[in-house]
Design a protein around this motif. Structure first.
Motif, PDB file in Angstrom:
ATOM      1  N   GLN A   1      50.617   8.794 131.220  1.00  0.00           N
ATOM      2  CA  GLN A   1      51.735   8.159 130.526  1.00  0.00           C
ATOM      3  C   GLN A   1      51.271   7.450 129.255  1.00  0.00           C
ATOM      4  O   GLN A   1      52.074   7.167 128.367  1.00  0.00           O
ATOM      5  CB  GLN A   1      52.434   7.162 131.455  1.00  0.00           C
ATOM      6  CG  GLN A   1      53.116   7.800 132.651  1.00  0.00           C
ATOM      7  CD  GLN A   1      54.172   8.812 132.250  1.00  0.00           C
ATOM      8  OE1 GLN A   1      55.081   8.506 131.492  1.00  0.00           O
ATOM      9  NE2 GLN A   1      54.045  10.039 132.757  1.00  0.00           N
ATOM     10  N   CYS A   2      49.974   7.166 129.174  1.00  0.00           N
ATOM     11  CA  CYS A   2      49.416   6.510 127.986  1.00  0.00           C
ATOM     12  C   CYS A   2      48.882   7.515 126.969  1.00  0.00           C
ATOM     13  O   CYS A   2      48.226   7.116 125.997  1.00  0.00           O
ATOM     14  CB  CYS A   2      48.299   5.547 128.394  1.00  0.00           C
ATOM     15  SG  CYS A   2      48.879   4.066 129.262  1.00  0.00           S
ATOM     16  N   ARG A   3      49.133   8.791 127.193  1.00  0.00           N
ATOM     17  CA  ARG A   3      48.653   9.808 126.254  1.00  0.00           C
ATOM     18  C   ARG A   3      49.170   9.502 124.853  1.00  0.00           C
ATOM     19  O   ARG A   3      50.355   9.309 124.645  1.00  0.00           O
ATOM     20  CB  ARG A   3      49.119  11.191 126.705  1.00  0.00           C
ATOM     21  CG  ARG A   3      48.455  12.329 125.952  1.00  0.00           C
ATOM     22  CD  ARG A   3      48.840  13.660 126.564  1.00  0.00           C
ATOM     23  NE  ARG A   3      50.257  13.946 126.384  1.00  0.00           N
ATOM     24  CZ  ARG A   3      51.042  14.462 127.322  1.00  0.00           C
ATOM     25  NH1 ARG A   3      50.560  14.729 128.517  1.00  0.00           N
ATOM     26  NH2 ARG A   3      52.315  14.706 127.069  1.00  0.00           N
ATOM     27  N   ARG A   4      48.277   9.473 123.883  1.00  0.00           N
ATOM     28  CA  ARG A   4      48.632   8.958 122.565  1.00  0.00           C
ATOM     29  C   ARG A   4      49.057  10.065 121.601  1.00  0.00           C
ATOM     30  O   ARG A   4      48.640  11.218 121.703  1.00  0.00           O
ATOM     31  CB  ARG A   4      47.453   8.195 121.971  1.00  0.00           C
ATOM     32  CG  ARG A   4      46.215   9.045 121.730  1.00  0.00           C
ATOM     33  CD  ARG A   4      44.999   8.167 121.546  1.00  0.00           C
ATOM     34  NE  ARG A   4      43.810   8.931 121.166  1.00  0.00           N
ATOM     35  CZ  ARG A   4      42.584   8.431 121.165  1.00  0.00           C
ATOM     36  NH1 ARG A   4      42.384   7.163 121.516  1.00  0.00           N
ATOM     37  NH2 ARG A   4      41.559   9.176 120.790  1.00  0.00           N
ATOM     38  N   SER A   5      49.890   9.675 120.641  1.00  0.00           N
ATOM     39  CA  SER A   5      50.325  10.553 119.554  1.00  0.00           C
ATOM     40  C   SER A   5      50.338   9.741 118.273  1.00  0.00           C
ATOM     41  O   SER A   5      50.642   8.538 118.293  1.00  0.00           O
ATOM     42  CB  SER A   5      51.725  11.113 119.819  1.00  0.00           C
ATOM     43  OG  SER A   5      51.766  11.862 121.012  1.00  0.00           O
ATOM     44  N   VAL A   6      50.024  10.397 117.154  1.00  0.00           N
ATOM     45  CA  VAL A   6      49.959   9.715 115.857  1.00  0.00           C
ATOM     46  C   VAL A   6      50.674  10.566 114.814  1.00  0.00           C
ATOM     47  O   VAL A   6      50.421  11.773 114.710  1.00  0.00           O
ATOM     48  CB  VAL A   6      48.500   9.473 115.422  1.00  0.00           C
ATOM     49  CG1 VAL A   6      48.452   8.828 114.038  1.00  0.00           C
ATOM     50  CG2 VAL A   6      47.768   8.615 116.440  1.00  0.00           C
ATOM     51  N   PHE A   7      51.567   9.936 114.035  1.00  0.00           N
ATOM     52  CA  PHE A   7      52.291  10.619 112.965  1.00  0.00           C
ATOM     53  C   PHE A   7      52.430   9.666 111.777  1.00  0.00           C
ATOM     54  O   PHE A   7      52.480   8.446 111.950  1.00  0.00           O
ATOM     55  CB  PHE A   7      53.707  11.026 113.406  1.00  0.00           C
ATOM     56  CG  PHE A   7      53.768  11.794 114.690  1.00  0.00           C
ATOM     57  CD1 PHE A   7      53.719  13.176 114.698  1.00  0.00           C
ATOM     58  CD2 PHE A   7      53.894  11.126 115.902  1.00  0.00           C
ATOM     59  CE1 PHE A   7      53.794  13.885 115.887  1.00  0.00           C
ATOM     60  CE2 PHE A   7      53.970  11.823 117.097  1.00  0.00           C
ATOM     61  CZ  PHE A   7      53.917  13.209 117.094  1.00  0.00           C
ATOM     62  N   PHE A   8      52.545  10.230 110.589  1.00  0.00           N
ATOM     63  CA  PHE A   8      52.891   9.439 109.414  1.00  0.00           C
ATOM     64  C   PHE A   8      54.400   9.486 109.190  1.00  0.00           C
ATOM     65  O   PHE A   8      55.028  10.546 109.298  1.00  0.00           O
ATOM     66  CB  PHE A   8      52.195   9.981 108.163  1.00  0.00           C
ATOM     67  CG  PHE A   8      50.814   9.432 107.944  1.00  0.00           C
ATOM     68  CD1 PHE A   8      50.629   8.225 107.284  1.00  0.00           C
ATOM     69  CD2 PHE A   8      49.706  10.125 108.394  1.00  0.00           C
ATOM     70  CE1 PHE A   8      49.358   7.718 107.073  1.00  0.00           C
ATOM     71  CE2 PHE A   8      48.426   9.635 108.189  1.00  0.00           C
ATOM     72  CZ  PHE A   8      48.250   8.418 107.528  1.00  0.00           C
ATOM     73  N   THR A   9      54.981   8.339 108.876  1.00  0.00           N
ATOM     74  CA  THR A   9      56.339   8.269 108.357  1.00  0.00           C
ATOM     75  C   THR A   9      56.213   7.996 106.858  1.00  0.00           C
ATOM     76  O   THR A   9      55.101   7.825 106.352  1.00  0.00           O
ATOM     77  CB  THR A   9      57.137   7.151 109.044  1.00  0.00           C
ATOM     78  OG1 THR A   9      56.686   5.881 108.556  1.00  0.00           O
ATOM     79  CG2 THR A   9      56.969   7.209 110.561  1.00  0.00           C
ATOM     80  N   PRO A  10      57.307   7.927 106.116  1.00  0.00           N
ATOM     81  CA  PRO A  10      57.172   7.678 104.676  1.00  0.00           C
ATOM     82  C   PRO A  10      56.425   6.400 104.315  1.00  0.00           C
ATOM     83  O   PRO A  10      55.806   6.327 103.254  1.00  0.00           O
ATOM     84  CB  PRO A  10      58.633   7.617 104.211  1.00  0.00           C
ATOM     85  CG  PRO A  10      59.354   8.524 105.155  1.00  0.00           C
ATOM     86  CD  PRO A  10      58.690   8.304 106.476  1.00  0.00           C
ATOM     87  N   SER A  11      56.437   5.391 105.203  1.00  0.00           N
ATOM     88  CA  SER A  11      55.815   4.116 104.832  1.00  0.00           C
ATOM     89  C   SER A  11      54.988   3.480 105.935  1.00  0.00           C
ATOM     90  O   SER A  11      54.555   2.331 105.796  1.00  0.00           O
ATOM     91  CB  SER A  11      56.903   3.118 104.400  1.00  0.00           C
ATOM     92  OG  SER A  11      57.828   2.909 105.462  1.00  0.00           O
ATOM     93  N   ALA A  12      54.745   4.201 107.031  1.00  0.00           N
ATOM     94  CA  ALA A  12      54.043   3.580 108.158  1.00  0.00           C
ATOM     95  C   ALA A  12      53.366   4.657 108.999  1.00  0.00           C
ATOM     96  O   ALA A  12      53.479   5.855 108.726  1.00  0.00           O
ATOM     97  CB  ALA A  12      55.026   2.778 109.014  1.00  0.00           C
ATOM     98  N   LEU A  13      52.649   4.202 110.026  1.00  0.00           N
ATOM     99  CA  LEU A  13      52.115   5.096 111.044  1.00  0.00           C
ATOM    100  C   LEU A  13      52.962   4.955 112.299  1.00  0.00           C
ATOM    101  O   LEU A  13      53.225   3.837 112.757  1.00  0.00           O
ATOM    102  CB  LEU A  13      50.663   4.748 111.380  1.00  0.00           C
ATOM    103  CG  LEU A  13      49.554   5.455 110.604  1.00  0.00           C
ATOM    104  CD1 LEU A  13      48.192   4.934 111.032  1.00  0.00           C
ATOM    105  CD2 LEU A  13      49.620   6.968 110.794  1.00  0.00           C
ATOM    106  N   LEU A  14      53.398   6.074 112.844  1.00  0.00           N
ATOM    107  CA  LEU A  14      54.121   6.088 114.107  1.00  0.00           C
ATOM    108  C   LEU A  14      53.124   6.415 115.207  1.00  0.00           C
ATOM    109  O   LEU A  14      52.454   7.452 115.158  1.00  0.00           O
ATOM    110  CB  LEU A  14      55.232   7.133 114.074  1.00  0.00           C
ATOM    111  CG  LEU A  14      56.052   7.287 115.356  1.00  0.00           C
ATOM    112  CD1 LEU A  14      56.885   6.040 115.615  1.00  0.00           C
ATOM    113  CD2 LEU A  14      56.942   8.520 115.285  1.00  0.00           C
TER     114      LEU A  14
END
Length: 513
Positions: A228-241
């Protein structure tokens, strides 16, 4: 998401003969493969010359005249029949070449002998990223605008990075191997560095040539003990998701973080379950708990919009007005992103979404097999049809090469048994008709507008590279001949087409659509 396929890797593979990253192929192996290929000849489709008058007659026949500058003659006597070279392409490099990928800004990554190299767009001389790369210990990635490598056996170490903005640099002195998250069409990226625990890592953001950068999230759980703690990383226009568990908190969440190191900007969902699907604008995402999925604004503001129960996959239309998703029970549905309370039921019994047309009218999915291994059935459904009756394009052992840029055609491949070659087809999604392009195709490459493939020529024991435009599928174009049948690969980079094999690297102008 690429509108042509949910799995972009499928556009560049489909090997009927596995290419190998070696300079020489043993006679025994070559004999085995060539004997199998000899049972199949290239298709008898009418062909047109590429370029016109260069190596091929323009009347659609296969007979070369004595006046043809590329016809066999005295100049060809010196050619080694066991190591053929392309007739038409411009040779850029003499080495054992294995093509590996293309950056989003059009630069070709490849191996030349044991060296990892990049050919910048418009250049004729490649740049060496890593000298004497070792396949058994070193690793590499092509993501976004970057080519990255990690050397040695350690799970953590320096990241060697190439981009057109920075050239070859050591991006950071200590990184977690094979973690690189590019930011769309910019030279920014994120990566992980070791945290205070073996189960956690620190997330940094930086730009090409700017050094280690800024710590954005400290001690993000790796999800090794709790899925359930499996991580994901994405860029938004002004931040990191970022999705996952942070620090000592075992409750997963989806949140945006300030790129300058200022911490959490917005908690999108507390108590989240794995699975985050961004829209094309990167302003909204489908997120979920263990029981419910919803569409949420990433920058805050506005109320969450309930989508459905928990889901396995989701994909947005090109304009982000619609979302197609696969529920955990196998149901495929399409909904409006503004008001998804009344979705269209498209199908049941699906195990994976395979492709989506840009307008989300047509969805391809699998109901059996192993789609991740390019081995499944292919079923297509039209959301505009009154009954939404699914149509089976391939019963089994098939894979999707992509959907055309127009969204009107789907290209798919069904390998023979043994899978040395197979049948390459184009389905017209609106009319329901399917056209066979080749019954002896190998190594399919599709850019959404032009379809390339190779065929084995029995008489010459070499491969021919062919192509068709989606706009004119009746004309099969011969791009080049005399290609090594065991090791030749093809990739598209910007306005260029590249061919690599054990003898070198060649370039061609990519066909206009």
């Amino acid at each position: 998401m690429n509108s042509t396929a949910l799995f972009p890797r499928m556009q560049r593979v489909g090997e009927c003969v596995a290419a190998v990253r070696v300079a020489l192929v043993s006679v025994t192996i070559a004999g085995t493969i060539l004997t199998a290929l000899a049972a199949c000849s290239s298709s008898d489709d009418a062909v047109v010359a590429y370029p016109p008058g260069a190596g091929h007659p323009t009347d659609g026949t296969d007979d070369a005249s004595e006046e043809d500058a590329s016809a066999p003659g005295a100049d060809d006597a010196a050619r080694d029949a066991t190591t053929p070279e392309p007739l038409v392409g411009t040779k850029l490099l003499a080495a054992s070449v294995f093509l590996e990928g293309v950056t989003t800004d059009g630069h070709l990554a490849f191996f030349a002998d044991a060296d990892l190299m990049v050919l910048p767009s418009g250049a004729s001389t490649p740049t060496t990223v890593v000298k004497d790369f070792h396949n058994d210990t070193d690793s590499w990635l092509v993501r976004g605008r970057f080519v990255a490598a990690w050397l040695g056996t350690a799970a953590k170490g320096p990241m060697t990075l190439w981009s057109s903005a920075s050239g070859v640099v050591t991006a950071a002195p200590l990184t977690v191997r094979e973690t690189l998250y590019p930011r769309g069409t910019s030279d920014s990226f994120a990566y992980f560095a070791p945290g205070t625990s073996a189960l956690q890592d620190d997330l940094y953001a930086t730009s090409a040539g700017a050094g280690p950068g800024t710590l954005v999230v400290a001690n993000l759980d790796r999800g090794l003990l709790d899925s359930q703690c499996r991580r994901s990383v994405f860029f938004t226009p002004s931040a990191l998701l970022v999705a996952g568990c942070v620090g000592a908190d075992s409750t997963p969440r989806v949140a945006t973080y300030d790129l300058g190191g200022g911490g959490v900007s917005n908690v999108v969902l507390q108590g989240s379950a794995p699975g985050v699907w961004l829209d094309h604008a990167a302003t909204h995402a489908v997120v979920q708990t263990s029981a419910q999925s919803s569409i949420r604004a990433l920058a805050g503001g506005g109320s969450p919009v309930v989508l459905d129960t928990s889901i396995r996959q989701a994909a947005f239309s090109a304009d982000d007005s619609k979302v197609v998703y696969l529920r955990s029970d196998g149901a495929v549905r399409r909904a409006s992103t503004a008001s998804p309370a009344s979705p269209i039921n498209l199908a049941t019994g699906a195990i994976q979404l395979l492709a989506l047309s840009p307008d989300a009218r047509f969805t391809a999915f699998a109901t059996k097999g192993t789609p991740s291994n390019q081995d499944s059935d292919i079923v297509v459904v039209d959301a505009n049809a009154s009954s939404a009756a699914p149509r089976v394009l391939a019963a089994d052992h098939a894979w999707v090469a992509g959907v055309s840029t127009s969204g009107s055609e789907l290209v798919f491949f069904v390998p023979d048994d043994p899978p040395i070659q197979g049948t390459l087809s184009v389905a017209s999604l609106g009319t329901g008709t399917t056209q066979t392009i080749s019954t002896s195709a190998q190594r399919v490459v599709f850019d959404g507008r032009v379809l390339y493939w190779q065929e084995f020529v029995v008489a010459k024991k070499t491969n021919v590279l062919k192509a068709v435009r989606m706009s004119d599928r009746s004309n099969v174009i011969v791009v080049d001949e005399d290609l090594d049948p065991l090791t030749t690969q093809v990739m598209i980079a910007g306005s260029k087409l590249f061919v690599g094999n054990k003898l070198g690297l060649w370039s061609y102008p990519a066909l206009a659509p």
